[in-house]
Design a protein around this motif. Structure first.
Motif, PDB file in Angstrom:
ATOM      1  N   MET A 436       0.866  -1.143   0.154  1.00  0.00           N
ATOM      2  CA  MET A 436       0.115   0.248   0.078  1.00  0.00           C
ATOM      3  C   MET A 436       0.773   1.193  -0.114  1.00  0.00           C
ATOM      4  O   MET A 436       2.068   1.062   0.185  1.00  0.00           O
ATOM      5  CB  MET A 436      -0.904  -0.005   1.157  1.00  0.00           C
ATOM      6  N   LEU A 437       0.137   2.429   0.075  1.00  0.00           N
ATOM      7  CA  LEU A 437       0.814   3.623  -0.214  1.00  0.00           C
ATOM      8  C   LEU A 437       1.989   3.841  -1.013  1.00  0.00           C
ATOM      9  O   LEU A 437       2.930   4.110  -1.169  1.00  0.00           O
ATOM     10  CB  LEU A 437       1.648   3.865   1.097  1.00  0.00           C
ATOM     11  N   ALA A 438       1.405   3.640  -2.346  1.00  0.00           N
ATOM     12  CA  ALA A 438       2.194   3.749  -3.651  1.00  0.00           C
ATOM     13  C   ALA A 438       2.990   4.976  -3.815  1.00  0.00           C
ATOM     14  O   ALA A 438       2.292   5.921  -3.431  1.00  0.00           O
ATOM     15  CB  ALA A 438       1.303   3.510  -4.918  1.00  0.00           C
ATOM     16  N   ASN A 439       4.204   4.915  -4.310  1.00  0.00           N
ATOM     17  CA  ASN A 439       4.871   6.234  -4.804  1.00  0.00           C
ATOM     18  C   ASN A 439       6.027   5.696  -5.877  1.00  0.00           C
ATOM     19  O   ASN A 439       6.472   4.680  -5.723  1.00  0.00           O
ATOM     20  CB  ASN A 439       5.559   6.502  -3.374  1.00  0.00           C
ATOM     21  N   ASP A 440       6.231   6.753  -6.608  1.00  0.00           N
ATOM     22  CA  ASP A 440       7.056   6.676  -7.661  1.00  0.00           C
ATOM     23  C   ASP A 440       8.631   6.019  -7.011  1.00  0.00           C
ATOM     24  O   ASP A 440       9.184   5.637  -7.819  1.00  0.00           O
ATOM     25  CB  ASP A 440       7.243   7.848  -8.673  1.00  0.00           C
ATOM     26  N   ASN A 441       8.793   6.747  -5.723  1.00  0.00           N
ATOM     27  CA  ASN A 441      10.133   6.434  -5.154  1.00  0.00           C
ATOM     28  C   ASN A 441       9.974   4.942  -4.269  1.00  0.00           C
ATOM     29  O   ASN A 441       9.133   5.157  -3.398  1.00  0.00           O
ATOM     30  CB  ASN A 441      10.586   7.487  -4.399  1.00  0.00           C
ATOM     31  N   PRO A 442      10.441   3.958  -4.562  1.00  0.00           N
ATOM     32  CA  PRO A 442      10.036   2.719  -3.536  1.00  0.00           C
ATOM     33  C   PRO A 442      10.567   2.850  -2.254  1.00  0.00           C
ATOM     34  O   PRO A 442       9.531   2.275  -1.622  1.00  0.00           O
ATOM     35  CB  PRO A 442      10.740   1.631  -4.485  1.00  0.00           C
ATOM     36  N   ARG A 443      11.441   3.716  -1.935  1.00  0.00           N
ATOM     37  CA  ARG A 443      11.915   3.878  -0.537  1.00  0.00           C
ATOM     38  C   ARG A 443      10.692   4.768   0.164  1.00  0.00           C
ATOM     39  O   ARG A 443      10.598   4.825   1.406  1.00  0.00           O
ATOM     40  CB  ARG A 443      13.122   4.568  -0.569  1.00  0.00           C
ATOM     41  N   LEU A 444       9.862   5.546  -0.565  1.00  0.00           N
ATOM     42  CA  LEU A 444       8.685   6.317  -0.081  1.00  0.00           C
ATOM     43  C   LEU A 444       7.554   5.460  -0.063  1.00  0.00           C
ATOM     44  O   LEU A 444       6.521   6.010   0.470  1.00  0.00           O
ATOM     45  CB  LEU A 444       8.558   7.743  -0.536  1.00  0.00           C
ATOM     46  N   ALA A 445       7.449   4.379  -0.623  1.00  0.00           N
ATOM     47  CA  ALA A 445       6.155   3.404  -0.635  1.00  0.00           C
ATOM     48  C   ALA A 445       6.031   2.670   0.418  1.00  0.00           C
ATOM     49  O   ALA A 445       7.094   2.430   1.125  1.00  0.00           O
ATOM     50  CB  ALA A 445       6.194   2.968  -2.043  1.00  0.00           C
ATOM     51  N   GLY A 446       4.790   1.915   0.613  1.00  0.00           N
ATOM     52  CA  GLY A 446       4.753   0.778   1.598  1.00  0.00           C
ATOM     53  C   GLY A 446       4.584   1.272   2.888  1.00  0.00           C
ATOM     54  O   GLY A 446       4.763   2.232   3.433  1.00  0.00           O
ATOM     55  N   MET A 447       4.312   0.191   3.620  1.00  0.00           N
ATOM     56  CA  MET A 447       4.213   0.291   5.126  1.00  0.00           C
ATOM     57  C   MET A 447       4.072  -1.212   5.976  1.00  0.00           C
ATOM     58  O   MET A 447       3.792  -2.014   4.895  1.00  0.00           O
ATOM     59  CB  MET A 447       2.786   1.125   5.627  1.00  0.00           C
ATOM     60  N   ASP A 448       4.370  -1.213   6.999  1.00  0.00           N
ATOM     61  CA  ASP A 448       4.128  -2.600   7.710  1.00  0.00           C
ATOM     62  C   ASP A 448       2.773  -3.287   7.476  1.00  0.00           C
ATOM     63  O   ASP A 448       1.838  -2.422   7.362  1.00  0.00           O
ATOM     64  CB  ASP A 448       4.433  -2.557   9.247  1.00  0.00           C
ATOM     65  N   GLY A 449       2.762  -4.419   7.525  1.00  0.00           N
ATOM     66  CA  GLY A 449       1.666  -5.248   7.532  1.00  0.00           C
ATOM     67  C   GLY A 449       1.264  -5.070   8.877  1.00  0.00           C
ATOM     68  O   GLY A 449       1.652  -5.707   9.815  1.00  0.00           O
ATOM     69  N   PHE A 450      -0.357  -4.577   9.069  1.00  0.00           N
ATOM     70  CA  PHE A 450      -0.769  -4.394  10.266  1.00  0.00           C
ATOM     71  C   PHE A 450      -2.161  -4.932  10.345  1.00  0.00           C
ATOM     72  O   PHE A 450      -2.901  -4.717   9.343  1.00  0.00           O
ATOM     73  CB  PHE A 450      -0.941  -3.207  10.974  1.00  0.00           C
ATOM     74  N   PHE A 451      -2.651  -5.605  11.407  1.00  0.00           N
ATOM     75  CA  PHE A 451      -4.271  -5.817  11.520  1.00  0.00           C
ATOM     76  C   PHE A 451      -4.599  -5.151  12.873  1.00  0.00           C
ATOM     77  O   PHE A 451      -4.141  -4.993  13.702  1.00  0.00           O
ATOM     78  CB  PHE A 451      -4.383  -7.254  11.548  1.00  0.00           C
ATOM     79  N   ALA A 452      -5.998  -4.525  12.664  1.00  0.00           N
ATOM     80  CA  ALA A 452      -6.421  -3.794  13.889  1.00  0.00           C
ATOM     81  C   ALA A 452      -7.926  -3.842  13.854  1.00  0.00           C
ATOM     82  O   ALA A 452      -8.527  -3.894  12.657  1.00  0.00           O
ATOM     83  CB  ALA A 452      -5.877  -2.228  13.933  1.00  0.00           C
ATOM     84  N   SER A 453      -8.554  -4.230  14.866  1.00  0.00           N
ATOM     85  CA  SER A 453     -10.065  -4.481  15.079  1.00  0.00           C
ATOM     86  C   SER A 453     -10.360  -3.641  16.246  1.00  0.00           C
ATOM     87  O   SER A 453      -9.691  -3.564  17.113  1.00  0.00           O
ATOM     88  CB  SER A 453     -10.546  -5.848  15.286  1.00  0.00           C
ATOM     89  N   LYS A 454     -11.437  -2.821  16.322  1.00  0.00           N
ATOM     90  CA  LYS A 454     -12.170  -2.053  17.228  1.00  0.00           C
ATOM     91  C   LYS A 454     -13.203  -2.566  17.877  1.00  0.00           C
ATOM     92  O   LYS A 454     -14.282  -3.070  17.403  1.00  0.00           O
ATOM     93  CB  LYS A 454     -12.216  -0.632  16.856  1.00  0.00           C
ATOM     94  N   PHE A 455     -13.534  -2.682  19.145  1.00  0.00           N
ATOM     95  CA  PHE A 455     -14.791  -3.110  20.022  1.00  0.00           C
ATOM     96  C   PHE A 455     -15.277  -2.320  20.872  1.00  0.00           C
ATOM     97  O   PHE A 455     -14.398  -1.466  21.541  1.00  0.00           O
ATOM     98  CB  PHE A 455     -14.251  -4.385  20.488  1.00  0.00           C
ATOM     99  N   THR A 456     -16.374  -2.518  21.248  1.00  0.00           N
ATOM    100  CA  THR A 456     -16.770  -1.816  22.712  1.00  0.00           C
ATOM    101  C   THR A 456     -17.263  -2.917  23.543  1.00  0.00           C
ATOM    102  O   THR A 456     -17.822  -4.094  22.822  1.00  0.00           O
ATOM    103  CB  THR A 456     -18.070  -0.861  22.514  1.00  0.00           C
ATOM    104  N   ARG A 457     -17.282  -2.897  24.913  1.00  0.00           N
ATOM    105  CA  ARG A 457     -17.790  -3.667  25.685  1.00  0.00           C
ATOM    106  C   ARG A 457     -19.427  -3.386  25.971  1.00  0.00           C
ATOM    107  O   ARG A 457     -19.551  -2.240  26.363  1.00  0.00           O
ATOM    108  CB  ARG A 457     -17.025  -3.801  27.199  1.00  0.00           C
ATOM    109  N   THR A 458     -20.065  -4.240  25.782  1.00  0.00           N
ATOM    110  CA  THR A 458     -21.579  -4.086  25.991  1.00  0.00           C
ATOM    111  C   THR A 458     -21.805  -3.422  27.399  1.00  0.00           C
ATOM    112  O   THR A 458     -21.146  -3.569  28.503  1.00  0.00           O
ATOM    113  CB  THR A 458     -22.529  -5.172  25.700  1.00  0.00           C
ATOM    114  N   GLU A 459     -23.057  -2.763  27.668  1.00  0.00           N
ATOM    115  CA  GLU A 459     -23.390  -2.108  28.881  1.00  0.00           C
ATOM    116  C   GLU A 459     -23.632  -3.140  29.826  1.00  0.00           C
ATOM    117  O   GLU A 459     -24.376  -4.326  29.350  1.00  0.00           O
ATOM    118  CB  GLU A 459     -24.785  -1.263  28.587  1.00  0.00           C
TER     119      GLU A 459
END
Length: 459
Positions: A436-459
């Motif tokens: 992801m984060l494409a760029n003509d300069n390969p050194r400015l492209a990309g990012m780490d592979g991350f997973f994130a999920s958001k939750f709430t605890r019910t009342e």
């Protein structure tokens, strides 16, 4: 007059004497080949053997310049090892003997210098031949080393593109996992793994101002990205006064997913080295940082000290920890296989396995289930890790949500993440990749592979 040698210089001098005043550069290549074997043949972590205090003794005995050379050779070799192996296979008349692993690693390190590093060709060849000559296991292959490497120099322009087009540049198990999860995008991810990552900075304020000052760009995450720097990071403007810290763009996302944390009580679990802790404090939260490792907590404390930020630090196993009162929010950046960080840690595909991923996914599931008990009803939980594998992300989260009625997934809205819409999954989670984060300069492209999920605890 008493002349006192610097400890490092004296150690390096003694080492050179013990090695019989080897040809300049030879000791570094010997160490590089030895450490490559430790990674590829024995599954040893590269970070561990390159640690300046507790790493491999032969590596630590080298001068600073030779240590830097060893690191460069190992990183280049590991980033391109399947391609290097395929190239060498085409250049030998018959396969190397099955037990000639030491010889193979001499050739791997030399080929990496010739193809991927700015090392004079003659130096790479001459030292590799000398390496073979002084090793009783490899002496009879010295002429072969010379012939193969000189042929590589002559044919690399034509041969390399053909081999790259035909070779999967990853261990087979890792390539199979990527292809199963990402389909056609797996090839783009593996291609991104061959490029050393840029330096990403999370700034306390004014990203564009710091980008202008440091010659970087601002990413959709608010991260300031620098393609290259001259000298150590610690010499950049803003380091000493704690205006920013080094943190991959993807790693900065989970803390932001918690939303407005000003005035809220937040725990950062598995917190070291503290980038996310720093984000939460800078955003106004009262933070408790929990980590099992005393040494890692000490490093976290040092980092916060430079940044002039404060948090409560707790040394504890997260699975056993309970706060005095329930929290408003928890960030759980769980231990994982780290397969999302291959750009900066190219040893990972060689030192991890599917069994490791399965074991870590089971641990993450226990941690996430435990986290529910730490937040008040209505409180927020963000789970994240730097793995590319769905077993440690989507699959694990789906299983927990289906069996924990108190845990409700809160879908991430792509509208809130302009420039990163492609990272939002159909389930409303965040999934970044190095492609992801494409760029003509390969050194400015990309990012780490991350997973994130958001939750709430019910009342």
């Amino acid at each position: 007059m008493v002349v006192r040698q610097h400890k490092k210089s004296r150690r390096a001098a003694n080492s050179n004497e013990a090695l019989g005043n080897l040809k300049p550069g030879l000791a570094a290549r010997q160490v590089a080949a030895k450490l490559l074997s430790a990674v590829v043949d024995k599954g040893t972590s590269l970070d561990g053997i390159l640690d300046p205090k507790g790493g491999n003794p032969a590596f630590r005995s080298l001068s600073d310049a030779d240590q830097a050379l060893v690191k460069a050779m190992l990183l280049a070799t590991l980033r391109h090892l399947p391609i290097i192996e395929a190239v060498l296979t085409r250049l030998v008349d018959r396969p190397l003997p099955a037990g000639a692993r030491a010889l193979a690693h001499v050739l791997h390190i030399a080929a990496a210098q010739i193809v991927y590093l700015e090392v004079p060709d003659h130096a790479a060849v001459d030292i590799a031949v000398e390496q073979a000559n002084i090793d009783p296991r490899n002496r009879r292959f010295a002429a072969l080393v010379n012939a193969v490497l000189r042929r590589l120099i002559r044919e690399r322009s034509d041969l390399l593109p053909k081999v790259e087009a035909e070779t999967i540049n990853a261990p087979q198990w890792f390539a199979d996992r990527l292809e199963a999860a990402y389909g056609e995008s797996a090839e783009q991810i593996m291609r991104a793994h061959t490029v050393a990552p840029a330096i990403d900075l999370t700034v306390k304020s004014d990203p564009q101002g710091w980008a202008d000052r440091l010659g970087g760009i601002v990413l959709p995450t608010g991260t300031v990205r620098l393609a290259t720097i001259d000298g150590p990071v610690s010499e950049l403007a803003g380091f000493a006064e704690g205006a920013w810290w080094v943190q991959d763009a993807a790693a900065s996302i989970p803390a932001r997913l918690l939303g407005d944390v000003a005035g809220r009580r937040v725990a950062d679990l598995c917190a070291a080295p503290g980038g996310k802790t720093a984000q939460l404090i800078a955003a106004g939260a009262t933070v408790t940082a929990v980590d099992l490792s005393r040494n890692r907590l000490r490093r976290l404390a040092e980092n916060l000290g430079r940044l002039q930020l404060e948090a409560e630090l707790v040394e504890a196993n997260v699975i056993d920890w309970q706060p005095d009162t329930l929290l408003d929010a928890v960030l759980l950046d769980a231990p994982c296989s780290s397969t999302g960080t291959v750009r900066r840690h190219p040893d990972i595909p060689w030192t991890k396995s599917l069994a490791d991923i399965e074991k870590l996914a089971a641990l993450q599931e226990k941690l996430l289930r435990h986290t529910i008990s730490l937040v008040r009803p209505g409180g927020t939980i963000v789970f994240s890790n730097c793995s590319l594998d769905p077993l440690e992300g989507e699959d694990m989260v789906r299983r927990v949500v289906e069996s924990e009625p108190e845990l409700v997934r809160k879908k991430i809205d792509p509208v809130d993440w302009p420039g990163l819409e492609e990272a939002i999954t159909v389930d409303g989670d965040m999934r970044t990749t190095p492609a992801m984060l494409a760029n003509d300069n390969p050194r400015l492209a990309g990012m780490d592979g991350f997973f994130a999920s958001k939750f709430t605890r019910t009342e």
